[in-house]
Scaffold this active site. Structure first.
Site, short mmCIF file in Angstrom:
data_model
loop_
_atom_site.label_atom_id
_atom_site.label_comp_id
_atom_site.label_asym_id
_atom_site.label_seq_id
_atom_site.Cartn_x
_atom_site.Cartn_y
_atom_site.Cartn_z
N ARG A 15 31.80 26.51 61.43
CA ARG A 15 31.12 27.08 60.25
C ARG A 15 31.18 28.61 60.30
NH1 ARG A 15 27.70 30.91 58.84
NH2 ARG A 15 26.46 30.45 60.68
N CYS A 240 31.19 37.64 59.24
CA CYS A 240 30.38 37.21 58.11
C CYS A 240 30.95 37.84 56.85
CB CYS A 240 28.92 37.62 58.30
SG CYS A 240 27.89 37.19 56.87
P1 HMG Z 1 22.69 32.47 43.07
O1 HMG Z 1 23.80 33.00 42.23
O2 HMG Z 1 21.45 33.29 43.19
O3 HMG Z 1 22.22 31.01 42.69
O4 HMG Z 1 23.27 32.18 44.52
P2 HMG Z 1 22.43 30.08 41.46
O5 HMG Z 1 21.47 28.95 41.68
O6 HMG Z 1 22.35 30.87 40.19
O7 HMG Z 1 23.91 29.51 41.62
C1 HMG Z 1 25.09 30.24 41.38
C2 HMG Z 1 26.26 29.28 41.28
O8 HMG Z 1 26.45 28.59 42.50
C3 HMG Z 1 26.06 28.20 40.23
O9 HMG Z 1 27.34 27.81 39.75
C4 HMG Z 1 25.50 27.04 41.02
O10 HMG Z 1 25.74 25.80 40.44
C5 HMG Z 1 26.25 27.17 42.33
P3 HMG Z 1 27.87 28.27 38.32
O11 HMG Z 1 26.84 27.81 37.34
O12 HMG Z 1 27.96 29.76 38.40
O13 HMG Z 1 29.20 27.59 38.20
N1 HMG Z 1 25.48 26.69 43.49
C6 HMG Z 1 25.97 25.82 44.39
N2 HMG Z 1 27.14 25.18 44.50
C7 HMG Z 1 27.29 24.34 45.56
N3 HMG Z 1 26.34 24.15 46.50
C8 HMG Z 1 25.15 24.79 46.42
C9 HMG Z 1 24.94 25.66 45.33
N4 HMG Z 1 23.90 26.42 44.96
C10 HMG Z 1 24.25 27.05 43.84
N5 HMG Z 1 24.24 24.61 47.35
C11 HMG Z 1 23.26 31.07 46.65
C12 HMG Z 1 22.44 31.77 45.58
C13 HMG Z 1 22.39 30.94 47.89
C14 HMG Z 1 23.67 29.68 46.13
C15 HMG Z 1 24.52 31.90 46.93
O14 HMG Z 1 24.13 33.22 47.17
C16 HMG Z 1 25.31 31.39 48.10
O15 HMG Z 1 25.85 30.29 48.08
N6 HMG Z 1 25.41 32.18 49.18
C17 HMG Z 1 26.13 31.77 50.37
C18 HMG Z 1 25.98 32.77 51.42
C19 HMG Z 1 26.65 32.32 52.69
O16 HMG Z 1 27.00 31.17 52.89
N7 HMG Z 1 26.83 33.32 53.58
C20 HMG Z 1 27.44 33.09 54.84
C21 HMG Z 1 26.57 32.30 55.77
S1 HMG Z 1 25.19 33.22 56.44
C22 HMG Z 1 25.77 33.77 57.95
O17 HMG Z 1 26.93 33.63 58.24
C23 HMG Z 1 24.78 34.38 58.90
C24 HMG Z 1 24.46 33.47 60.09
O18 HMG Z 1 25.64 33.17 60.83
C25 HMG Z 1 23.50 34.20 61.03
C26 HMG Z 1 23.98 35.62 61.33
O19 HMG Z 1 24.98 35.80 62.02
O20 HMG Z 1 23.33 36.52 60.80
C27 HMG Z 1 23.80 32.17 59.66
MG MG Z 2 26.59 34.49 62.28
#
Ligand code: HMG
Ligand code: MG
Length: 303
Positions: A15, A240
């Site tokens: 992931r 990230c």
């Molecule tokens: P948003 O734009 O505020 O939310 O995004 P929304 O509800 O308006 O949704 C936007 C679009 O995404 C819509 O589609 C939804 O249907 C779709 P559209 O109408 O535009 O076609 N959508 C989804 N599709 C599939 N699965 C879902 C989903 N939810 C909404 N679950 C949201 C908010 C959180 C969804 C967005 O910002 C997002 O997906 N962010 C992902 C961020 C991410 O994955 N970042 C990397 C991981 S974090 C990381 O790596 C850190 C970590 O390792 C720890 C560290 O190292 O710090 C964990």
């Molecule tokens: Mg991380």
């Protein structure tokens, strides 16, 4: 404090590692990687994200990945689920543990999940309730506990505040993450010691990226504070997408070499992890970022 005798290493390469790859990694390759990691003995593998595919296209095939893997009888497969839609996708895919992921920095929260900290907690609440109602494991991850690419310093009070809020949602485990790999050993000791005062130490984990080459030192400092769970990424894969310049997680092979050298058991076969690191690096055409992995491979090939 004595060092722990046993440590749980959570493999996050499939992931956190792969999410940052520009070219789409074939589903079959992801499946093969997870199968090799399962066979190496990990009891917890972060396998997928159920997030918006527009935000992180690489993770769009979580359902197919989960359908294709050969599950280990003891293994827990985790996935990131920012909202109920993600939660439902994860449940349908057969995920065992869902991860709600916030940040100790307002600026990072906005860039990563498109809302501030308070709003993120409100969004996580139904996910946490649904997970608890189904008896699923719930993990909380906190980005930028040691520094933020957008706002710089992150006050310890913000870290502790988010830990308390995630604890109130019922998280079984909470990750203290150094998203951009800037932490130093003394800072790690301070943050982990303070975190242990507000949440059970044995359920806190250290999630270190290795951007500044400090991750192993930070893990050693965290071990001295009694932390027993660490995240790592095979071959040091990753970065990230919302933290420019951040490199991958600390390499799993390096962490295992450190832990086993300290006489700490992990239940994981380092040799098999080294081969998995070689497999994925070759498959995606990336230089293997694990020092121990490369050294052990070279040694093996010369004998
Ligand atoms: P948003 O734009 O505020 O939310 O995004 P929304 O509800 O308006 O949704 C936007 C679009 O995404 C819509 O589609 C939804 O249907 C779709 P559209 O109408 O535009 O076609 N959508 C989804 N599709 C599939 N699965 C879902 C989903 N939810 C909404 N679950 C949201 C908010 C959180 C969804 C967005 O910002 C997002 O997906 N962010 C992902 C961020 C991410 O994955 N970042 C990397 C991981 S974090 C990381 O790596 C850190 C970590 O390792 C720890 C560290 O190292 O710090 C964990
Ligand atoms: Mg991380």
């Amino acid at each position: 404090m004595n060092l722990p005798q046993h440590v749980k290493v959570v493999e996050v390469g499939p992931r956190d590692g792969l999410q940052n790859e520009k070219d789409f990694v074939a589903t079959a390759t992801k499946i093969e990687l997870i199968n090799q990691l399962t066979a190496a003995g990990f009891v917890n593998i972060e396998a997928a994200s159920f997030v918006s595919p527009k935000w992180v296209p690489q993770m769009a095939d979580g359902r197919e990945v989960m359908a294709g893997i050969k599950r280990g009888s003891q293994a827990i497969y985790s996935a990131l689920t920012p909202n109920l839609r993600g939660f439902e996708g994860a449940v349908e895919a057969g995920i065992d543990e869902v991860v709600i992921f916030g940040a100790a920095s307002e600026a990072f929260s906005q860039r990563n999940i498109n809302c501030g900290i308070a709003e993120s907690i409100a969004r996580f609440e139904p996910v946490a309730q649904a997970a608890k109602a189904q008896g699923m494991r719930l993990r909380g991850s906190i980005s930028c506990c040691f520094g933020c690419p957008y706002q710089g310093d992150v006050p310890l009070a913000s870290v502790l505040d988010v830990i308390e809020r995630l604890a109130a949602l019922g998280c079984d485990e909470i990750d203290i993450a150094d998203t951009i790999g800037v932490a130093t050993a003394e800072q790690t000791r301070k943050v982990m010691a303070a975190a242990s005062r507000v949440f059970a130490r044995e359920r806190l984990s250290g999630h270190f990226h290795d951007t500044y080459g400090q991750a192993l030192a930070n893990i050693y400092a965290a071990l001295q504070e009694g932390i027993e769970i660490f995240h790592a990424s095979v071959a040091g894969l990753g970065g990230c997408p919302y933290a420019k310049g951040a490199t991958g997680n600390v390499a799993t092979e390096d962490v295992l070499y450190l832990l086993h050298g300290l006489g700490i058991s992990t239940g994981i076969d380092l040799h098999k992890v080294v081969l998995a690191g070689d497999f994925i690096s070759t498959a995606i055409g990336r230089v293997n970022a694990s020092r121990a992995g490369k050294a052990l491979l070279a040694k093996q090939r010369s004998t």
